[in-house]
Design an enzyme around this catalytic site. Structure first.
Site, PDB file in Angstrom:
ATOM      1  N   SER A 189       0.878  -1.136   0.116  1.00 43.33           N
ATOM      2  CA  SER A 189      -0.084  -0.076   0.004  1.00 43.33           C
ATOM      3  C   SER A 189       0.929   1.207  -0.010  1.00 43.33           C
ATOM      4  O   SER A 189       0.436   2.342  -0.301  1.00 43.33           O
ATOM      5  CB  SER A 189      -0.795  -0.001   1.312  1.00 43.33           C
ATOM      6  OG  SER A 189      -0.236  -0.108   2.451  1.00 43.33           O
ATOM      7  N   ASP A 243      -4.376   6.818  10.067  1.00 45.65           N
ATOM      8  CA  ASP A 243      -4.112   5.520  10.719  1.00 45.65           C
ATOM      9  C   ASP A 243      -2.716   5.347  11.081  1.00 45.65           C
ATOM     10  O   ASP A 243      -2.092   4.443  11.715  1.00 45.65           O
ATOM     11  CB  ASP A 243      -4.375   4.084   9.730  1.00 45.65           C
ATOM     12  CG  ASP A 243      -3.359   4.744   8.487  1.00 45.65           C
ATOM     13  OD1 ASP A 243      -2.627   5.407   8.478  1.00 45.65           O
ATOM     14  OD2 ASP A 243      -3.885   3.680   7.311  1.00 45.65           O
ATOM     15  N   HIS A 269       0.053   5.158   6.799  1.00 42.58           N
ATOM     16  CA  HIS A 269       0.264   5.493   5.401  1.00 42.58           C
ATOM     17  C   HIS A 269       0.291   6.971   5.013  1.00 42.58           C
ATOM     18  O   HIS A 269      -0.161   8.027   5.810  1.00 42.58           O
ATOM     19  CB  HIS A 269      -1.056   4.933   4.721  1.00 42.58           C
ATOM     20  CG  HIS A 269      -1.406   3.350   4.662  1.00 42.58           C
ATOM     21  ND1 HIS A 269      -2.063   3.009   5.710  1.00 42.58           N
ATOM     22  CD2 HIS A 269      -0.714   2.501   3.743  1.00 42.58           C
ATOM     23  CE1 HIS A 269      -2.065   1.624   5.483  1.00 42.58           C
ATOM     24  NE2 HIS A 269      -1.276   1.208   4.387  1.00 42.58           N
ATOM     25  N   GLY A 271      -2.183  -4.448   0.980  1.00 41.03           N
ATOM     26  CA  GLY A 271      -2.054  -5.618   1.678  1.00 41.03           C
ATOM     27  C   GLY A 271      -1.046  -6.654   1.230  1.00 41.03           C
ATOM     28  O   GLY A 271      -0.955  -7.761   1.744  1.00 41.03           O
ATOM     29  N   ASN A 305       3.292  -5.635   5.783  1.00 44.18           N
ATOM     30  CA  ASN A 305       2.285  -6.520   5.880  1.00 44.18           C
ATOM     31  C   ASN A 305       2.825  -7.795   6.488  1.00 44.18           C
ATOM     32  O   ASN A 305       2.001  -8.469   7.200  1.00 44.18           O
ATOM     33  CB  ASN A 305       1.515  -6.808   4.832  1.00 44.18           C
ATOM     34  CG  ASN A 305       0.676  -5.278   4.398  1.00 44.18           C
ATOM     35  OD1 ASN A 305      -0.028  -4.774   4.879  1.00 44.18           O
ATOM     36  ND2 ASN A 305       0.994  -5.061   3.022  1.00 44.18           N
TER      37      ASN A 305
END
Length: 234
Positions: free
Chosen positions: A62, A210, A213, A100, A129
């Site tokens: 991502s 979050d 990112h 992901g 991830n």
């Protein structure tokens, strides 16, 4: 009698000199013909065509897939724009990043991507991830190593983009994770950016809510981090 012999020798010497002169003249005309004709032959063939340059293939998660921001604002898309601005014949940029994605998933996809795009450079941006899913640094190390080997076997140069994890993973895990990238870069003599989010992580306005990112505003900084290690490979 001596006069006749001397005269005969002189005549033979003159004949030999004339022969040498004729051979010299013949050789001269051959060289002259080569000098005149070779450029014509070269011109007839035309200039040599430039070697084909494969694209830059970015295989990431991502962080490279422009998560939750417009795709055109992502650092990979900005890379394509910069290449067009700074190079007369820029390579294409193929973004094969998926939000992901793990090293295991990317390793499965990589042979098909290499066969389809025949890249000149493969940028590998993976690992976050893997950590989130609890994979060990040894598993990440093994998958990345196989990706490097596949890319090099396909004739591509490799750039590794390292990642880090939050402090709650513990210092030992973080150290082993960072060491994996450094060890692979040294072993295979590939380019390495130790931390893609250098100067971005934890910075107000540069990270999304979050905390994982980057925002659209951070994407030029990400490209500036990548560019110094990517440019020499191009």
């Amino acid at each position: 009698m001596a006069t006749l012999v001397w005269g005969a020798r002189l005549s033979m010497r003159r004949l030999r000199m004339r022969g040498k002169g004729r051979r010299f003249a013949a050789g001269w005309w051959v060289l002259l013909a080569c000098w005149v004709l070779l450029p014509a032959v070269a011109c007839a063939k035309g200039p040599a065509a430039p070697a084909a340059k494969g694209p830059v293939l970015v295989v990431g998660d991502s962080l490279s897939a422009a998560h939750n921001i417009p795709v055109q604002d992502g650092w990979v898309n900005l890379l394509g724009q910069r290449l067009k601005q700074q190079m007369k014949a820029p390579p294409a940029v193929v973004n094969a990043s998926i939000s992901g994605e793990t090293t295991s998933g990317a390793l499965t996809r990589l042979p098909g991507l290499l066969a389809r795009h025949t890249p000149s450079v493969v940028v590998i941006e993976l690992g976050g991830n893997d950590a989130l899913r609890g994979l060990t640094p040894a598993q990440l190390h093994g998958n990345l190593e196989k990706m490097i080997q596949l890319s090099r076997d396909a004739g591509a140069k490799v750039l590794l983009l390292g990642i880090d994890v939050p402090p709650n993973y513990g210092p030992a895990y973080r150290q082993r994770l960072r060491a994996s990238y450094a060890e692979l870069a040294k072993k295979y003599d590939v380019a390495l950016l130790p931390f893609l989010l250098e100067g971005v992580a934890l910075q107000p306005g540069l990270m999304q809510a979050d905390g994982l990112h980057p925002t659209a505003a951070a994407q030029p900084k990400l490209l500036d981090n990548v560019w110094p290690v990517l440019e020499p490979l191009l």
